[in-house]
Every structure is written in C-alpha cells, then in structure tokens.
Write an enzyme that holds these catalytic residues in place. Sequence first.
Site, PDB file in Angstrom:
ATOM      1  N   ASP A 148      -5.119   2.665  -3.524  1.00  0.00           N
ATOM      2  CA  ASP A 148      -3.678   2.908  -3.341  1.00  0.00           C
ATOM      3  C   ASP A 148      -3.275   4.384  -3.239  1.00  0.00           C
ATOM      4  OD1 ASP A 148      -3.782   0.208  -3.631  1.00  0.00           O
ATOM      5  OD2 ASP A 148      -2.414   0.084  -5.335  1.00  0.00           O
ATOM      6  N   LYS A 208      -3.329  -5.495  -0.118  1.00  0.00           N
ATOM      7  CA  LYS A 208      -3.144  -6.370  -1.266  1.00  0.00           C
ATOM      8  C   LYS A 208      -1.661  -6.497  -1.625  1.00  0.00           C
ATOM      9  CE  LYS A 208      -4.117  -2.613  -4.605  1.00  0.00           C
ATOM     10  NZ  LYS A 208      -2.946  -2.676  -5.487  1.00  0.00           N
ATOM     11  N   CYS A 252      -2.823  -0.209 -11.211  1.00  0.00           N
ATOM     12  CA  CYS A 252      -3.669  -0.782 -10.160  1.00  0.00           C
ATOM     13  C   CYS A 252      -5.155  -0.530 -10.389  1.00  0.00           C
ATOM     14  CB  CYS A 252      -3.222  -0.269  -8.795  1.00  0.00           C
ATOM     15  SG  CYS A 252      -1.569  -0.866  -8.346  1.00  0.00           S
TER      16      CYS A 252
END
Length: 261
Positions: free
Chosen positions: A56, A162, A195
Amino acid sequence: GDDGETEEEDPSQEQPSSDVAVPSSPNQASNKICMQVKPSATLRINRDRVALILIDFQNDFLCHGGFGEKLGNDPSKLQRAVLPTQNVLRAFRDAGLPVLHTREGHRPNLSDVTSLKAGNGTIIGSTKQGKFGRCMVRGQVGNDIVEELTPLSDGSETVIDKPGKGAFYQTDLELVLRNGNVDTLVVCGVTTEICVHTTVREANDRGIQCIVLEDCTASYFDEFHRVGIEMICAQGGILGKVSDSKSVIRGLEEASDFDSI
C-alpha cells in the site's frame, strides 16, 4: 536434500567472524540468503522460495491531499519508509527475485465497500473529487503507487488490488504465492499496525513466514509503529521475524557473490 525450509542459527553458539555461516559449496551458499533478525538469530532462507511484498505505498496514504490526510493524519510520517524500501526493491530486482505490490481500493461503483468501512460515505469514493480523484477508488491517481516504488512497466511484478486491510482477504495472493512456490515474504509497507500487521497475521495462519523490515514500514503514529514491530517478534517470533533493509541487502549481495564463484 534441501526442502526449502528456513534455518535459524543459535546465537549462543560460536559462529565464524562473518554473520554468514560458511557453506560446504558455492552452490549451496548461493541458494541461501542470510540475515540478522529479531528475535536474535541469523536466519537462513531459501532464495528460491522468497518474495518481496510492498504493501500500500499509494498516493492516497503517503501524499498530501490523499485519504490519509483527509482522516486527519500527517502523510509525511510515512515518507521515511520510502528510501530504504527503494533500496530493497532495487536489490530484489537485481537478484531476479519476485516482487509483489498491493493497493487498497475499491470498484468505482463501491459495490465492494462494506457499510462498516463506508461510514457516513463522505470520504471513500466521494464524488467530491480532490487532488487525487475519488479517494480509495481503483483507477484514480490516489490509488496509484508512489512514483519512487512504481511496479515495472513490463508487467513482470504482480500487483494485488485488495478491498480490505489484509492482502489475502478477497484476493488471489495466496494462489500467486503457491504457484510461485513462495513460503517466505520480506515485508515493507504502510501502515505498520493496520495493513502490514493484518497481512502478516493472515500469512502466519497460512504457514507463510514473514520478515518485516522495521525501517521499510511506517505509521502515522510513532508509538503504534514501535509497538506493532515489537508484537511481531515477541514470544519467539509469534507472528514473524523483524529485520531491516541493510541486513536484507547485505544477505542478497553475499548470496550473489557466491553465485559468481
């Protein structure tokens, strides 16, 4: 024969002056990457079964005007992880080892956003477009990976889109890893406690070892980062191992040096 499992050397036992144990042959050496990890040990992993995952590193989280800032965070706090991650990414590419990237985001029609996550609907996917377009929506500039860490343009690096915090949730990441015979992930990403942690926990339950690089992960909150890292390697490494960019790069370089013998 070599079954691909990782090996930890007991730090209480006498070791050669180098951190890397001397192997019986160059071929055996080149197949192993050695690095220092927490809990204190030298970890030897099979280079044929390791991959790098970057979690991310997106404009929405790292840049001013993105989703992270709209939540009241200072995105510059995440920038410290970019340079060391760049160095690790370059080393993995030079070694010809697999690289994966993840992006958290949603379909333009928001059909994959839970009502819990959507909240009052004023941020995620809002049609009030900001600097990077609609927040957390695939195809928008905010969803893109920052320029310094962008995937190779030839498509050789897997990108996992995702909808949740964990990289395994509602994605084909597990299939990709199994097909690639990968059982160890070197982990960089943001944020440490959300995350990154969620993905590490998901991987651990699937029998996939994670080595989280402390200087290649970051949080908007310094204390969350510190505690998140400590939790991973607590109790003998209950969730995984912790290392840093320099140790991993050194291990890759030493394996490469043996390869050239």
